[in-house]
Design a protein around this motif. Sequence first.
Motif, PDB file in Angstrom:
ATOM      1  N   LEU A  92       0.812  -1.211   0.000  1.00 16.74           N
ATOM      2  CA  LEU A  92       0.000   0.000   0.000  1.00 16.74           C
ATOM      3  C   LEU A  92       0.853   1.272   0.000  1.00 16.74           C
ATOM      4  N   VAL A  93       1.969   1.249   0.716  1.00 16.79           N
ATOM      5  CA  VAL A  93       2.865   2.409   0.705  1.00 16.79           C
ATOM      6  C   VAL A  93       3.423   2.637  -0.692  1.00 16.79           C
ATOM      7  N   HIS A  94       3.850   1.575  -1.348  1.00 14.64           N
ATOM      8  CA  HIS A  94       4.382   1.716  -2.698  1.00 14.64           C
ATOM      9  C   HIS A  94       3.295   2.115  -3.695  1.00 14.64           C
ATOM     10  N   LEU A  95       2.107   1.609  -3.532  1.00 16.28           N
ATOM     11  CA  LEU A  95       1.001   1.984  -4.407  1.00 16.28           C
ATOM     12  C   LEU A  95       0.677   3.468  -4.269  1.00 16.28           C
ATOM     13  N   GLY A 108       3.811  12.838  -9.315  1.00 14.42           N
ATOM     14  CA  GLY A 108       3.747  13.067 -10.750  1.00 14.42           C
ATOM     15  C   GLY A 108       4.954  12.541 -11.498  1.00 14.42           C
ATOM     16  N   TRP A 109       6.106  12.583 -10.880  1.00 14.40           N
ATOM     17  CA  TRP A 109       7.310  12.166 -11.586  1.00 14.40           C
ATOM     18  C   TRP A 109       7.408  10.664 -11.742  1.00 14.40           C
ATOM     19  N   MET A 110       6.721   9.890 -10.912  1.00 10.52           N
ATOM     20  CA  MET A 110       6.809   8.437 -10.996  1.00 10.52           C
ATOM     21  C   MET A 110       6.224   7.922 -12.323  1.00 10.52           C
ATOM     22  N   ALA A 111       5.078   8.431 -12.704  1.00 12.17           N
ATOM     23  CA  ALA A 111       4.461   7.995 -13.958  1.00 12.17           C
ATOM     24  C   ALA A 111       5.325   8.396 -15.151  1.00 12.17           C
TER      25      ALA A 111
END
Length: 63
Positions: free
Chosen positions: A29-32, A39-42
């Motif tokens: 859940l933390v990683h999700l 925004g930068w992850m996507a």
Amino acid sequence: MNNAKMWLVVKPTVGIPLFLSAVAISSFLVHLMLVLNTGWMADYYKGAFEEAAVITASETDIA
């Protein structure tokens, strides 16, 4: 072991898998939430992160 009396209430065959499952679920859940709320992850997963880093580096060289 400081909490040895806990196993008098909860059997280790129930408590240990329950604890490990709670750790795994909370980690997921933390990683999700990290993936969904930044925004930068996507952009990083799409491959646009390298382009942004190159543009940022060239802008700092000019200034």
